[in-house]
Scaffold this motif. Sequence first.
Motif, short mmCIF file in Angstrom:
data_model
loop_
_atom_site.label_atom_id
_atom_site.label_comp_id
_atom_site.label_asym_id
_atom_site.label_seq_id
_atom_site.Cartn_x
_atom_site.Cartn_y
_atom_site.Cartn_z
N GLY A 1 0.81 -1.21 0.00
CA GLY A 1 0.00 0.00 0.00
C GLY A 1 0.84 1.26 0.00
O GLY A 1 0.52 2.25 -0.68
N TYR A 2 1.96 1.24 0.76
CA TYR A 2 2.84 2.40 0.80
C TYR A 2 3.49 2.66 -0.55
O TYR A 2 3.69 3.81 -0.94
CB TYR A 2 3.92 2.21 1.87
CG TYR A 2 3.37 2.17 3.28
CD1 TYR A 2 2.99 3.34 3.93
CD2 TYR A 2 3.21 0.96 3.96
CE1 TYR A 2 2.49 3.32 5.22
CE2 TYR A 2 2.71 0.92 5.25
CZ TYR A 2 2.35 2.10 5.88
OH TYR A 2 1.85 2.07 7.14
N TRP A 3 3.83 1.58 -1.26
CA TRP A 3 4.44 1.76 -2.58
C TRP A 3 3.43 2.35 -3.56
O TRP A 3 3.80 3.14 -4.45
CB TRP A 3 4.97 0.43 -3.13
CG TRP A 3 6.20 -0.05 -2.43
CD1 TRP A 3 6.33 -1.15 -1.62
CD2 TRP A 3 7.50 0.57 -2.45
NE1 TRP A 3 7.60 -1.26 -1.13
CE2 TRP A 3 8.36 -0.22 -1.64
CE3 TRP A 3 8.02 1.70 -3.07
CZ2 TRP A 3 9.68 0.10 -1.44
CZ3 TRP A 3 9.36 2.01 -2.87
CH2 TRP A 3 10.17 1.22 -2.06
N PHE A 4 2.16 1.99 -3.41
CA PHE A 4 1.14 2.52 -4.31
C PHE A 4 0.92 4.02 -4.10
O PHE A 4 0.68 4.76 -5.06
CB PHE A 4 -0.20 1.78 -4.11
CG PHE A 4 -0.27 0.48 -4.85
CD1 PHE A 4 -0.22 0.44 -6.23
CD2 PHE A 4 -0.40 -0.72 -4.16
CE1 PHE A 4 -0.29 -0.76 -6.92
CE2 PHE A 4 -0.46 -1.92 -4.83
CZ PHE A 4 -0.41 -1.95 -6.22
N ILE A 5 0.98 4.49 -2.86
CA ILE A 5 0.73 5.91 -2.60
C ILE A 5 2.00 6.75 -2.70
O ILE A 5 1.92 7.98 -2.65
CB ILE A 5 0.10 6.12 -1.21
CG1 ILE A 5 1.11 5.75 -0.10
CG2 ILE A 5 -1.19 5.35 -1.07
CD1 ILE A 5 0.63 6.11 1.29
N LEU A 6 3.17 6.10 -2.85
CA LEU A 6 4.43 6.84 -2.89
C LEU A 6 4.49 7.87 -4.03
O LEU A 6 4.90 9.01 -3.78
CB LEU A 6 5.61 5.87 -2.99
CG LEU A 6 7.00 6.52 -2.96
CD1 LEU A 6 7.21 7.28 -1.65
CD2 LEU A 6 8.08 5.45 -3.16
N PRO A 7 4.10 7.54 -5.28
CA PRO A 7 4.15 8.56 -6.34
C PRO A 7 3.29 9.79 -6.02
O PRO A 7 3.73 10.92 -6.22
CB PRO A 7 3.63 7.82 -7.57
CG PRO A 7 3.90 6.37 -7.29
CD PRO A 7 3.70 6.22 -5.81
N SER A 8 2.07 9.54 -5.52
CA SER A 8 1.20 10.67 -5.17
C SER A 8 1.79 11.48 -4.02
O SER A 8 1.70 12.71 -4.01
CB SER A 8 -0.20 10.16 -4.79
OG SER A 8 -0.80 9.48 -5.86
N LEU A 9 2.40 10.78 -3.07
CA LEU A 9 3.01 11.47 -1.93
C LEU A 9 4.17 12.36 -2.38
O LEU A 9 4.31 13.49 -1.91
CB LEU A 9 3.49 10.44 -0.91
CG LEU A 9 4.12 11.00 0.38
CD1 LEU A 9 3.10 11.83 1.14
CD2 LEU A 9 4.65 9.87 1.25
N ILE A 10 4.98 11.86 -3.29
CA ILE A 10 6.10 12.65 -3.80
C ILE A 10 5.60 13.89 -4.53
O ILE A 10 6.13 15.00 -4.36
CB ILE A 10 6.99 11.79 -4.72
CG1 ILE A 10 7.66 10.67 -3.92
CG2 ILE A 10 8.04 12.65 -5.44
CD1 ILE A 10 8.44 9.70 -4.77
N ILE A 11 4.56 13.71 -5.36
CA ILE A 11 4.01 14.84 -6.10
C ILE A 11 3.44 15.89 -5.15
O ILE A 11 3.64 17.10 -5.32
CB ILE A 11 2.92 14.36 -7.09
CG1 ILE A 11 3.57 13.51 -8.18
CG2 ILE A 11 2.19 15.54 -7.70
CD1 ILE A 11 2.57 12.87 -9.13
N MET A 12 2.73 15.45 -4.10
CA MET A 12 2.17 16.38 -3.12
C MET A 12 3.28 17.12 -2.37
O MET A 12 3.16 18.32 -2.09
CB MET A 12 1.27 15.64 -2.14
CG MET A 12 -0.03 15.14 -2.74
SD MET A 12 -1.08 14.34 -1.51
CE MET A 12 -1.39 15.69 -0.38
N MET A 13 4.36 16.42 -2.05
CA MET A 13 5.47 17.07 -1.36
C MET A 13 6.10 18.14 -2.24
O MET A 13 6.46 19.22 -1.77
CB MET A 13 6.52 16.02 -0.98
CG MET A 13 6.06 15.04 0.10
SD MET A 13 5.82 15.84 1.70
CE MET A 13 7.50 16.28 2.11
N LEU A 14 6.24 17.85 -3.55
CA LEU A 14 6.88 18.79 -4.45
C LEU A 14 5.99 19.99 -4.76
O LEU A 14 6.46 21.13 -4.84
CB LEU A 14 7.27 18.09 -5.75
CG LEU A 14 8.39 17.04 -5.65
CD1 LEU A 14 8.60 16.36 -7.00
CD2 LEU A 14 9.69 17.68 -5.17
N LEU A 15 4.68 19.75 -4.94
CA LEU A 15 3.77 20.80 -5.39
C LEU A 15 3.10 21.55 -4.25
O LEU A 15 2.63 22.68 -4.45
CB LEU A 15 2.69 20.20 -6.31
CG LEU A 15 3.19 19.56 -7.61
CD1 LEU A 15 2.02 19.04 -8.42
CD2 LEU A 15 4.01 20.55 -8.42
#
Length: 293
Positions: A13-27
């Motif tokens: 589950g953490y791997w699935f949300i990792l891309p969205s988490l990275i995008i939220m951190m950057l934006l």
Amino acid sequence: MRNTYAQQNKWAGYWFILPSLIIMMLLIAYPLLFGGYISLFNTNLLNKWEFVGFDYYLQAIKDPEFLQKIGLTFKYTGLVVIGNLFVGTFLAIILNMKLPGRLIFRAILILPWLFPDVVVALLWKWLFNPLYGLINHILGGMNLISEPIAWLDKPEFALFGVVMASIWKGYPLVMILVLAGLQSISKDLYEAAEIDGANKWKSFLHITLPGLMPVLVVTIILETVWWFKHFTIVWLLTAGGPVNATSVISIDIYNTAFQDFRFGKAAATAVIVFFICLLISYLYRRFLANDDN
């Protein structure tokens, strides 16, 4: 093998949300943190980084002009949110009725929400034009005015014009959310109330309004935060004028940053606005939300 499989499922589950988490951190997270950082400096973002600490925050709190603009922003936001709630809820109730052609009207009434803010601002600027604007033409044809009114050039009318354009842009979101809330209320409740002798008004007060309350709380929070920091429509219609009659806090932040090039002071003001929006959200949740929420 079972332990290995369980560990893989645990981290899947953490791997699935990792891309969205990275995008939220950057934006989202990085700009917020960087804005808070530069608010502590007198900087031009190039070669000047003079540490001033919380001086800009103290200056803003003590500045009567800043407090006046915050008050004007609350006034603008309050008028727009109340207008959106009234218009959006009224239209949602009508569209929830079994009327012929309601699907067509739903598609038409949602159009303002789909238009970009720039298009909305230019459209209303044309409507308010004192020479060839449609509003003056209609009012003159009804003999309500004797001469054209420069709606956006007079301090007593400018805020009204900006609020009208903002309501026209914002009511479709309220309409959609309230309509979804109305359709989620069971028809059995209305039938039971009718059997007990309740009229339409009592059914609205005791069934419709409580059923809509969770939707209304979320809608009011979103609307208030959005319009409190809104910039585009106000800027394109009046640019904060005339005589600062529509100079909401977002206009002040823009002018401070990109005209005066005082990025640290502008960032400090933006941080204050951020915490005001957080406080507004908390107060709405505290006083309007149900206990179940």
